[in-house]
Design a protein around this motif. Structure first.
Motif, short mmCIF file in Angstrom:
data_model
loop_
_atom_site.label_atom_id
_atom_site.label_comp_id
_atom_site.label_asym_id
_atom_site.label_seq_id
_atom_site.Cartn_x
_atom_site.Cartn_y
_atom_site.Cartn_z
N PRO A 1 0.84 -1.21 0.00
CA PRO A 1 0.00 0.00 0.00
C PRO A 1 0.87 1.25 0.00
N ALA A 2 0.38 2.29 -0.66
CA ALA A 2 1.07 3.57 -0.65
C ALA A 2 0.80 4.33 0.65
N GLY A 3 -0.13 3.82 1.42
CA GLY A 3 -0.46 4.42 2.71
C GLY A 3 -1.49 3.58 3.41
N GLY A 4 -1.62 3.76 4.71
CA GLY A 4 -2.63 3.02 5.46
C GLY A 4 -2.10 1.72 6.03
N ALA A 5 -3.00 0.93 6.62
CA ALA A 5 -2.60 -0.30 7.29
C ALA A 5 -3.71 -1.34 7.21
N LEU A 6 -3.29 -2.61 7.30
CA LEU A 6 -4.21 -3.74 7.36
C LEU A 6 -4.10 -4.41 8.72
N HIS A 7 -5.24 -4.83 9.26
CA HIS A 7 -5.25 -5.52 10.55
C HIS A 7 -6.03 -6.83 10.43
N TRP A 8 -5.49 -7.87 11.05
CA TRP A 8 -6.13 -9.18 11.07
C TRP A 8 -6.25 -9.62 12.54
N ASP A 9 -7.45 -9.86 12.97
CA ASP A 9 -7.73 -10.23 14.37
C ASP A 9 -7.11 -9.24 15.35
N GLY A 10 -7.23 -7.96 15.03
CA GLY A 10 -6.78 -6.93 15.94
C GLY A 10 -5.30 -6.63 15.91
N LYS A 11 -4.54 -7.32 15.06
CA LYS A 11 -3.10 -7.10 14.98
C LYS A 11 -2.72 -6.60 13.59
N ALA A 12 -1.73 -5.73 13.52
CA ALA A 12 -1.25 -5.25 12.22
C ALA A 12 -0.67 -6.42 11.44
N GLU B 1 1.57 -6.48 9.25
CA GLU B 1 3.03 -6.40 9.15
C GLU B 1 3.74 -6.92 10.40
N ASP B 2 3.03 -7.08 11.50
CA ASP B 2 3.65 -7.61 12.72
C ASP B 2 3.98 -9.09 12.60
N ASP B 3 3.19 -9.82 11.82
CA ASP B 3 3.43 -11.25 11.61
C ASP B 3 2.95 -11.63 10.22
N PRO B 4 3.67 -11.19 9.18
CA PRO B 4 3.21 -11.42 7.80
C PRO B 4 3.09 -12.89 7.43
#
Length: 223
Positions: free
Chosen positions: A55-66, A68-71
């Motif tokens: 993404p050029a900006g913003g964030a994705l979250h899965w089950d309350g976690k970013a 990128e924290d655990d791709p």
């Protein structure tokens, strides 16, 4: 808490901003349909959600976690079916499906061969089991690509025009598979121009997030 969400997402391709400030939430067992004209960013968004486009900006979250924290953990929960069917011409239908299925561990309740048989049956491919990929029609190729959904334990299905090339019977089979995925708490996000019977699906109109058209007068007046 939403199972999957995007916050303030932006996409840029070839130096052109496709969409910005895009947000969505999909709960467990939910579905989201992406709508918009060609070029509005439906495929780009799906590729972004699949981790194939940053993404050029913003964030994705899965089950309350970013994400990128655990791709790696997130990728284990993604099954993406794009425009291409990704079928090897020299392999049979069964061999193609087995190749992709080995990317995931077998489910606890059944072995790999049982899982393959169920996937072939789901999309009416059992009689084509030993047919090489190069001999399949466009509709048969699409059904084989979609059969990967059945063999995947992924919680999130990302589908780009999944109904292309399908006849009415195959379309019903796809809708049944989607319903079963949702009934087990899975998530389905699809871009389609063909109406799909997906009850209570949310709608995301990509054109609502298009950047404003460039107006030279606005630039001139800003000085």
């Amino acid at each position: 808490m939403p199972a999957f969400e995007g916050q303030n997402l932006a996409c840029t391709r070839a130096g052109r901003r496709i969409f910005a400030a895009l947000e969505f939430t999909v709960p467990e067992g939910g579905a989201l349909i992406l709508l918009g004209a060609n070029g509005s960013g439906k495929s780009s968004l799906l590729r972004m959600l699949a981790g194939l486009l940053a993404p050029a900006g913003g964030a994705l979250h899965w089950d309350g976690k970013a994400v990128e924290d655990d791709p790696e953990a997130f990728q284990d929960n993604i099954c993406y079916i794009g425009h291409g069917n990704a079928i090897k011409a020299v392999l049979t239908v069964h061999e193609n499906l087995a190749f992709w299925s080995k990317l995931y561990p077998p489910t606890a309740s059944e072995g790999l061969e049982e899982l393959l048989d169920r996937a072939l049956e789901t999309f009416s491919l059992t009689s084509l089991r030993d047919v090489p990929g190069r001999q399949l029609s466009s509709g048969q190729s699409r059904r084989l690509a979609l059969a990967r959904l059945v063999t995947s334990p992924a919680r999130i299905w990302l589908l780009d025009e999944p109904s292309v090339g399908l006849d009415d019977v195959s379309l019903k089979r796809l809708e049944t598979a989607i319903a079963e995925q949702r009934a087990e708490g899975g998530i389905v996000i699809a871009a389609t121009h063909t109406p799909l019977d997906i009850p209570d699906a949310g709608l995301l109109q990509l054109q609502n997030f298009a950047p404003p058209a460039f107006d030279p007068e606005m630039l001139e007046n800003s000085w």
